[in-house]
Motif scaffolding. Structure first.
Motif, PDB file in Angstrom:
ATOM      1  N   PHE A 147       0.950  -1.392  -0.241  1.00 40.86           N
ATOM      2  CA  PHE A 147       0.054  -0.137  -0.521  1.00 40.86           C
ATOM      3  C   PHE A 147       0.758   0.701  -0.033  1.00 40.86           C
ATOM      4  N   ILE A 148       0.520   2.228  -0.972  1.00 37.02           N
ATOM      5  CA  ILE A 148       1.863   3.038  -1.089  1.00 37.02           C
ATOM      6  C   ILE A 148       0.861   4.109  -1.290  1.00 37.02           C
ATOM      7  N   THR A 149       1.226   5.215  -0.187  1.00 39.06           N
ATOM      8  CA  THR A 149       0.665   7.123  -0.368  1.00 39.06           C
ATOM      9  C   THR A 149       1.489   8.145  -1.095  1.00 39.06           C
ATOM     10  N   GLY A 150       0.663   8.332  -1.557  1.00 37.71           N
ATOM     11  CA  GLY A 150       1.829   9.578  -2.570  1.00 37.71           C
ATOM     12  C   GLY A 150       2.936   8.884  -4.138  1.00 37.71           C
ATOM     13  N   ALA A 151       1.716   7.886  -4.480  1.00 39.85           N
ATOM     14  CA  ALA A 151       2.437   7.246  -4.975  1.00 39.85           C
ATOM     15  C   ALA A 151       2.136   7.560  -6.717  1.00 39.85           C
ATOM     16  N   SER A 152       1.695   8.768  -6.688  1.00 40.68           N
ATOM     17  CA  SER A 152       1.728   9.497  -8.030  1.00 40.68           C
ATOM     18  C   SER A 152       2.587  10.270  -8.967  1.00 40.68           C
ATOM     19  N   SER A 153       3.616  10.429  -7.984  1.00 41.26           N
ATOM     20  CA  SER A 153       4.559  10.779  -8.301  1.00 41.26           C
ATOM     21  C   SER A 153       6.153  10.405  -7.540  1.00 41.26           C
ATOM     22  N   GLY A 154       7.636  11.051  -8.245  1.00 43.09           N
ATOM     23  CA  GLY A 154       8.690  10.572  -7.413  1.00 43.09           C
ATOM     24  C   GLY A 154       9.156   9.823  -6.494  1.00 43.09           C
ATOM     25  N   ILE A 155       8.780   9.691  -5.284  1.00 37.91           N
ATOM     26  CA  ILE A 155       9.685   8.600  -4.753  1.00 37.91           C
ATOM     27  C   ILE A 155       8.421   7.097  -4.695  1.00 37.91           C
ATOM     28  N   GLY A 156       6.769   7.610  -4.414  1.00 38.30           N
ATOM     29  CA  GLY A 156       6.350   7.546  -4.712  1.00 38.30           C
ATOM     30  C   GLY A 156       6.119   6.347  -6.246  1.00 38.30           C
ATOM     31  N   GLU A 157       6.195   6.874  -6.588  1.00 43.70           N
ATOM     32  CA  GLU A 157       6.154   6.566  -8.430  1.00 43.70           C
ATOM     33  C   GLU A 157       7.462   5.324  -8.424  1.00 43.70           C
ATOM     34  N   GLU A 159       0.525  -3.053 -15.319  1.00 49.44           N
ATOM     35  CA  GLU A 159      -0.350  -3.608 -15.623  1.00 49.44           C
ATOM     36  C   GLU A 159      -0.245  -4.893 -16.863  1.00 49.44           C
ATOM     37  N   LYS A 160       0.818  -3.733 -18.075  1.00 52.87           N
ATOM     38  CA  LYS A 160       0.905  -3.902 -18.890  1.00 52.87           C
ATOM     39  C   LYS A 160       2.731  -4.560 -18.762  1.00 52.87           C
ATOM     40  N   ALA A 161       3.401  -4.176 -18.071  1.00 53.00           N
ATOM     41  CA  ALA A 161       4.858  -4.268 -18.007  1.00 53.00           C
ATOM     42  C   ALA A 161       4.277  -5.852 -17.252  1.00 53.00           C
ATOM     43  N   HIS A 162       3.537  -5.984 -16.164  1.00 50.52           N
ATOM     44  CA  HIS A 162       3.431  -7.135 -15.242  1.00 50.52           C
ATOM     45  C   HIS A 162       2.151  -8.044 -15.745  1.00 50.52           C
ATOM     46  N   PRO A 163       1.648  -8.310 -16.112  1.00 57.15           N
ATOM     47  CA  PRO A 163       0.699  -9.418 -16.011  1.00 57.15           C
ATOM     48  C   PRO A 163       0.035 -10.058 -15.725  1.00 57.15           C
ATOM     49  N   ALA A 167      -5.986   1.363  -7.743  1.00 56.44           N
ATOM     50  CA  ALA A 167      -5.231   2.737  -8.100  1.00 56.44           C
ATOM     51  C   ALA A 167      -6.715   2.954  -7.227  1.00 56.44           C
ATOM     52  N   ALA A 168      -6.375   4.342  -5.995  1.00 58.74           N
ATOM     53  CA  ALA A 168      -7.663   5.034  -6.002  1.00 58.74           C
ATOM     54  C   ALA A 168      -7.477   6.367  -5.181  1.00 58.74           C
ATOM     55  N   GLN A 169      -8.867   6.887  -5.425  1.00 61.23           N
ATOM     56  CA  GLN A 169      -7.683   8.827  -5.323  1.00 61.23           C
ATOM     57  C   GLN A 169      -8.221   8.631  -3.227  1.00 61.23           C
ATOM     58  N   LEU A 170      -6.846   9.055  -2.818  1.00 57.83           N
ATOM     59  CA  LEU A 170      -6.885   9.223  -1.615  1.00 57.83           C
ATOM     60  C   LEU A 170      -6.278  10.777  -0.765  1.00 57.83           C
ATOM     61  N   ASP A 171      -6.866  11.533  -0.074  1.00 58.38           N
ATOM     62  CA  ASP A 171      -6.310  12.216   0.452  1.00 58.38           C
ATOM     63  C   ASP A 171      -5.838  12.142   1.053  1.00 58.38           C
ATOM     64  N   ALA A 175      -3.022   8.105  -3.859  1.00 57.86           N
ATOM     65  CA  ALA A 175      -2.985   9.691  -4.225  1.00 57.86           C
ATOM     66  C   ALA A 175      -4.336  10.567  -4.465  1.00 57.86           C
ATOM     67  N   ARG A 176      -3.682  11.982  -4.402  1.00 55.30           N
ATOM     68  CA  ARG A 176      -4.700  13.048  -4.440  1.00 55.30           C
ATOM     69  C   ARG A 176      -5.275  13.121  -5.986  1.00 55.30           C
ATOM     70  N   ARG A 177      -4.249  12.513  -7.222  1.00 56.65           N
ATOM     71  CA  ARG A 177      -4.361  12.978  -8.377  1.00 56.65           C
ATOM     72  C   ARG A 177      -4.582  11.292  -9.041  1.00 56.65           C
ATOM     73  N   LEU A 178      -6.188  11.354  -9.118  1.00 60.71           N
ATOM     74  CA  LEU A 178      -5.864  10.087  -9.924  1.00 60.71           C
ATOM     75  C   LEU A 178      -6.108   9.770 -11.254  1.00 60.71           C
ATOM     76  N   GLU A 179      -5.745  10.230 -12.242  1.00 57.78           N
ATOM     77  CA  GLU A 179      -5.476  10.804 -13.313  1.00 57.78           C
ATOM     78  C   GLU A 179      -4.189   9.768 -13.685  1.00 57.78           C
ATOM     79  N   LYS A 180      -2.891  10.124 -13.049  1.00 57.32           N
ATOM     80  CA  LYS A 180      -1.919   9.757 -12.225  1.00 57.32           C
ATOM     81  C   LYS A 180      -1.643   8.203 -12.320  1.00 57.32           C
ATOM     82  N   LEU A 181      -2.811   8.304 -11.118  1.00 57.79           N
ATOM     83  CA  LEU A 181      -2.565   6.984 -10.771  1.00 57.79           C
ATOM     84  C   LEU A 181      -2.613   5.317 -11.896  1.00 57.79           C
ATOM     85  N   GLU A 182      -4.050   6.240 -12.200  1.00 57.88           N
ATOM     86  CA  GLU A 182      -4.364   5.261 -13.638  1.00 57.88           C
ATOM     87  C   GLU A 182      -3.608   5.144 -14.212  1.00 57.88           C
ATOM     88  N   GLN A 183      -2.914   5.939 -14.675  1.00 60.67           N
ATOM     89  CA  GLN A 183      -1.543   5.957 -15.437  1.00 60.67           C
ATOM     90  C   GLN A 183      -0.422   5.425 -15.636  1.00 60.67           C
TER      91      GLN A 183
END
Length: 259
Positions: free
Chosen positions: A10-20, A51-55, A61-65, A37-45
């Motif tokens: 379970f990773i918080t702040g997963a949309s960029s930086g160290i989390g990503e 998923e493509k790289a690791h089937p 992915a879940a939007q979370l503040d 993370a708060r930015r759901l669109e980045k999480l979905e990407q």
């Protein structure tokens, strides 16, 4: 088979930086992932890429503040069955705004840093550790900072939040010492990520100037250490790790090459 294969992280702040970066490296180890993370669109990407790289892994992915307990409770209650049993919690979400002296820090900036860096970390830990205790397995990894070891001017509130992370991590380890649950913190020095741009309120040029004349750490450097920490044998706990680029000695002592 690696030690981490099939584990759920379970990773918080997963949309960029160290989390990503951590999400990508945990995926390389065959881990199932809960990306928040708060930015759901980045999480979905990111979810789509992984998923493509690791089937063979499951990615949710879940939007979370993390500042909002109701959101935390909702996200956890709606986890798909494939990732309901969390093995590793990476409390990565954090922020710093500005470099103002203490007497000039605005109230809303204080509130944002305290709520994100301390309250959010505590709420996620409270939400997930009881399940780890019931199952007899788990690992909480908190992202601290050199700012939690040595205060500096212009960082009063941020340093206070990271000193708190240090104290919370150590206290939690004491509270869980009779259990198999591991508690770790990783404390980076200078790392060049989007985090730095936020510090300077979106001024990337000013953020980049912090690293002028030296080679800073990057997100992948810290992610590699996070995955290493999580992948130790069950009887081994890396309690505290302080990580600098080679030309940094403490929070303010840095050697910079001339242009």
């Amino acid at each position: 088979m690696g030690r981490l294969q099939g584990k759920t992280v379970f990773i918080t702040g997963a949309s960029s930086g160290i989390g990503e970066a951590s999400a990508r490296q945990f995926a390389d180890e065959g881990c199932n992932l809960i990306l928040t993370a708060r930015r759901l669109e980045k999480l979905e990407q990111l979810k789509s890429e992984l998923e493509k790289a690791h089937p063979n892994i499951y990615v949710h992915a879940a939007q979370l503040d993390v500042r909002q307990k109701k959101q935390i409770d909702s996200v956890i209650s709606q986890l798909p069955i494939q990732v309901q049993q969390v093995h590793v919690l990476l409390n990565n979400a954090g922020m710093v705004i500005g470099t103002d002296p203490l007497v000039e820090v605005e109230e809303d900036v204080i509130d944002q840093m305290l709520a994100t860096n301390i309250k959010g970390l505590v709420l996620l830990t409270q939400a997930l550790v009881p399940g780890m205790k019931e199952r007899g397995v788990g690992h909480v990894i908190n992202i601290g900072s050199v700012a939690g070891k040595q205060a500096y001017g212009g960082g009063s509130i941020y340093c206070a939040t990271k000193f708190a992370v240090d104290a919370i991590t150590k206290a939690l380890a004491i509270e869980l010492v009779e259990t198999p649950i591991r508690v770790s913190q990783i404390c980076p020095g200078l790392v060049n990520t989007e985090f730095s741009t936020i510090r300077f309120r979106g001024d990337k040029e000013k953020a980049d100037s912090v690293y002028k004349g030296l080679q800073p750490l990057v997100a992948d450097d810290i992610a590699e250490l996070i995955v290493f920490t999580a992948g130790r044998p069950a009887h081994v706990n890396i309690a505290d790790m302080l990580v600098f680029p080679v030309n940094q000695a403490d929070s303010k002592t840095v050697y910079r090459r001339a242009d």
